[in-house]
Design a protein around this motif. Sequence first.
Motif, PDB file in Angstrom:
ATOM      1  N   LEU A  18       0.841  -1.302   0.005  1.00  0.00           N
ATOM      2  CA  LEU A  18       0.111  -0.075   0.103  1.00  0.00           C
ATOM      3  C   LEU A  18       0.732   1.317   0.115  1.00  0.00           C
ATOM      4  O   LEU A  18       0.511   2.124  -0.730  1.00  0.00           O
ATOM      5  N   ASN A  21       1.789   2.268  -3.421  1.00  0.00           N
ATOM      6  CA  ASN A  21       0.786   2.635  -4.467  1.00  0.00           C
ATOM      7  C   ASN A  21       0.496   3.972  -4.492  1.00  0.00           C
ATOM      8  O   ASN A  21      -0.045   4.468  -3.220  1.00  0.00           O
ATOM      9  N   TYR A  24      -3.327   5.126  -3.614  1.00  0.00           N
ATOM     10  CA  TYR A  24      -3.879   4.839  -2.182  1.00  0.00           C
ATOM     11  C   TYR A  24      -3.341   5.998  -1.270  1.00  0.00           C
ATOM     12  O   TYR A  24      -3.910   6.360  -0.519  1.00  0.00           O
ATOM     13  N   LEU A  91     -11.012   3.948   0.352  1.00  0.00           N
ATOM     14  CA  LEU A  91      -9.699   3.452   0.670  1.00  0.00           C
ATOM     15  C   LEU A  91      -9.853   1.913   0.792  1.00  0.00           C
ATOM     16  O   LEU A  91      -9.045   1.291   0.372  1.00  0.00           O
ATOM     17  N   LEU A  94     -10.321   0.656  -2.774  1.00  0.00           N
ATOM     18  CA  LEU A  94      -8.905   0.732  -3.407  1.00  0.00           C
ATOM     19  C   LEU A  94      -8.108  -0.434  -3.198  1.00  0.00           C
ATOM     20  O   LEU A  94      -7.419  -1.077  -3.662  1.00  0.00           O
ATOM     21  N   GLU A  95      -8.045  -0.550  -1.637  1.00  0.00           N
ATOM     22  CA  GLU A  95      -7.284  -1.634  -1.028  1.00  0.00           C
ATOM     23  C   GLU A  95      -7.601  -3.149  -1.498  1.00  0.00           C
ATOM     24  O   GLU A  95      -6.651  -3.792  -1.852  1.00  0.00           O
TER      25      GLU A  95
END
Length: 108
Positions: A18, A21, A24, A91, A94-95
């Motif tokens: 993460l 990215n 993110y 979030l 997206l995670e």
Amino acid sequence: MTNEEFEKKWKENRNKVLANNEEYQRIARSYNSWGWIDYVIFIVGFVICENYTKTLVNGIVLQYLLALIGMVLIWLGYRLVKSMLNSKQTLEQLEEKIKQQYKETLGK
């Protein structure tokens, strides 16, 4: 690779993946960042609420208390609208997407 093995590997490498990215990190920063507009919203919210509470309440302490509560509510509303306009994904969404991409790269 089984699901349990992947979950263990994801748990070990989640923070690293993460952190690498950009999208993110951009969304995470937008949740915590403060800009000059936040301070302007605080001040304007207080002024609006203070002028409105003068017509409702006679006690000065209660006026300012209600104005402070209103100021915070206006600011929270602004932050909610700002977060909704800045990104189409949360979030968590997206995670999950990053997790699936990571799983695909490990499967190859």
